[in-house]
Design a protein around this motif. Structure first.
Motif, PDB file in Angstrom:
ATOM      1  N   GLN A   1      -5.113   1.133   0.602  1.00 56.54           N
ATOM      2  CA  GLN A   1      -5.961   0.734   0.976  1.00 56.54           C
ATOM      3  C   GLN A   1      -6.283   1.603   2.556  1.00 56.54           C
ATOM      4  OE1 GLN A   1      -7.598  -1.982   0.101  1.00 56.54           O
ATOM      5  NE2 GLN A   1      -6.275  -2.249  -1.177  1.00 56.54           N
TER       6      GLN A   1
ATOM      7  N   ASP B   1       0.997  -1.346  -0.002  1.00 62.13           N
ATOM      8  CA  ASP B   1       0.492   0.016   0.272  1.00 62.13           C
ATOM      9  C   ASP B   1       0.564   1.052  -0.332  1.00 62.13           C
ATOM     10  OD1 ASP B   1      -2.492   1.147   0.085  1.00 62.13           O
ATOM     11  OD2 ASP B   1      -2.260   1.916   2.137  1.00 62.13           O
TER      12      ASP B   1
ATOM     13  N   GLN C   1       1.918  -0.441  -7.505  1.00 63.82           N
ATOM     14  CA  GLN C   1       1.282  -1.476  -6.533  1.00 63.82           C
ATOM     15  C   GLN C   1       2.552  -2.122  -6.319  1.00 63.82           C
ATOM     16  OE1 GLN C   1      -2.811  -2.731  -7.426  1.00 63.82           O
ATOM     17  NE2 GLN C   1      -3.027   0.143  -7.271  1.00 63.82           N
TER      18      GLN C   1
ATOM     19  N   SER D   1      -7.708   7.553  -2.601  1.00 61.94           N
ATOM     20  CA  SER D   1      -7.929   6.253  -2.791  1.00 61.94           C
ATOM     21  C   SER D   1      -8.380   5.956  -3.899  1.00 61.94           C
ATOM     22  CB  SER D   1      -9.220   4.895  -1.717  1.00 61.94           C
ATOM     23  OG  SER D   1      -8.542   3.811  -2.679  1.00 61.94           O
TER      24      SER D   1
END
Length: 461
Positions: free
Chosen positions: A137, A132, A305, A297
């Protein structure tokens, strides 16, 4: 191909730059006036509104409110939504932690060409974790937390509204019982007037038109009495629905009683202090916060990622009387670099930004609506207090006039017709007084509801 060490170095670099996408947290400023325009009530004791219902001095009202808090289906729905929001918050938070799964499998088979029996078994642990880097997240977990707090505030709002609705239905039921009794008395007086007018008309002591007018008044009294007889049952059904009880059993339990009066309470002159006690505003603010985190987000999804996977286990193979076994392990970093998606992530980020703007506008609208609601409730309270004070003074006069009429009737100074007419006037005055008394109590209950019913943010902590 990049090695694991190269991917690790890249992960550290990305982690150091991740703070660049942290969203700005600037709370909208509530559009509140410096003070209320409506006159403020200063009567009553400065007690918490949570305990206000105790000051009614009516044990049945308190029992009904407690029953409604336990049984009301709408309140149960609000509590279920709160449980769902809390579960979703826990689910969003769980995604931040590493995931560990255990797997085991076994197989027994015959294979070509020898048709020898073969058995195999594998037991392993699988672990995975997304780092993250840019907070996607974490933002989802924070959004889940904000939505859970919004749902809790909505549950408190439902409790406050339910308490107010139960009180209004209960007071209306009591007033309807009293009004039905007064309507029966009024009908009896109208019947006496009609009989006396008919007898006087037969003797030529009263014009036929006046006798006909008495019959019309009797018909109106009959209609009013029938209407008032039905009202207690209607309010009883509303009350039974709110407290989730049988109407017949509820009527037997409540019986008949006086109409309780709502006690006064003071209202602070600073709108910000007053409106901080409204759970609906707390809910709107948390929904805006959730929209902010969801926007962050969605924006973070546009960046790389990094995730890690690891496997540890043991395998066993048996064939032709031979058994082979050994350990199994692997570690697999994975870097996802979004290169081209046709504008999907960008569109999702723009949609999330629009939802944040919508939530911000909804919060401002809720603030403005709250100010208007409190101002309206304050004006209604002032009007009802003035009306009740005037009617109470008039009732005292009507009571004296009725007593004088009774004395004169006993002394034979006025006829039975005149006595019945005076009685009807006094009954009409009492009916109006009870209606205004109910309106006054409803005005205070509405103000209680507009002020949030004594809720505070500490109840959500």
């Amino acid at each position: 191909m990049k090695t694991a060490s190269q991917l690790g170095a890249l992960a550290v670099a990305l982690l150091l730059s991740a703070c660049a996408v942290t969203p700005p947290m600037q709370d909208p400023k509530p559009p509140l006036p410096a003070q209320w325009l409506a006159p403020l009530p200063h009567g009553g004791q400065a007690a918490s509104l949570v305990d206000w219902w105790q000051a009614f001095g009516d044990a049945q009202l308190l029992a009904l409110q407690a029953q409604a808090q336990q049984r009301n289906p709408q309140l149960a729905q609000a509590l279920a939504r709160l449980s769902q929001a809390r579960a979703q918050r826990e689910a969003a938070g769980a995604l931040l932690a590493p995931q560990l799964n255990a797997q085991a499998s076994a197989q027994r088979a015959k294979t070509l060409p020898s048709f020898q029996a073969m058995g195999s078994g594998v037991a392993q642990l699988q672990a995975s974790w997304e780092m993250d880097l840019f907070g996607a997240q974490r933002a989802q977990a924070q959004a889940g937390q904000a939505l859970a707090e919004a749902a809790q505030a909505q549950w408190h709002e439902a409790r406050v509204s339910l308490a107010a609705e139960v009180a209004q239905a209960y007071l209306s039921y009591r007033q309807a019982q009293i009004a039905a009794g007064l309507a029966a008395q009024d009908l009896e007086a109208a019947e006496r007037i009609e009989r006396a007018a008919a007898q006087a008309a037969e003797r030529g002591l009263l014009a036929p038109a006046q006798a006909a007018e008495a019959r019309v008044q009797l018909s109106e009294a009959q209609v009013m009495a029938a209407t008032q007889r039905a009202l207690p049952g209607l309010w009883l059904q509303s009350l039974a629905l709110l407290v989730a009880d049988d109407a017949a059993a509820l009527a037997q339990r409540l019986g008949e009683a006086a109409l309780p009066q709502a006690p006064q309470f003071p209202v602070p002159g600073v709108p910000a202090t007053v409106l901080a006690q409204r759970p609906d505003l707390r809910s709107a603010h948390q929904q805006w916060l959730a929209a902010v985190f969801e926007q962050h987000s969605a924006e973070a999804q546009r960046y790389p990622q990094l995730s890690w996977g690891a496997l540890l286990g043991e395998g066993r193979l048996r064939m032709d009387g031979q058994t082979l076994k050994g350990g199994i392990w692997s570690i697999a970093p994975s870097l996802n670099l979004p290169l081209f998606d046709g504008g999907l992530r960008k569109a999702q980020s723009a949609a999330a930004a629009a939802r944040e703007q919508e939530a911000r506008a909804a919060l401002e609208a809720r603030w403005r609506q709250a100010v208007a609601e409190v101002e309206e409730a304050l004006l209604t309270v002032q009007k009802s207090e003035t009306q009740v004070a005037a009617v109470q003074a008039a009732i005292s006069q009507w009571q004296r006039l009725d007593a004088v009429a009774e004395q004169r009737a006993r002394a034979g100074l006025i006829s039975g017709l005149e006595r019945a007419q005076a009685a009807r006037q006094f009954i009409a005055a009492k009916q109006g007084a009870y209606e205004l008394a109910l309106a006054r109590s409803n005005a205070w209950i509405a103000l209680y509801r507009r002020l949030g019913g004594g809720w505070s943010q500490e109840q959500d902590s």
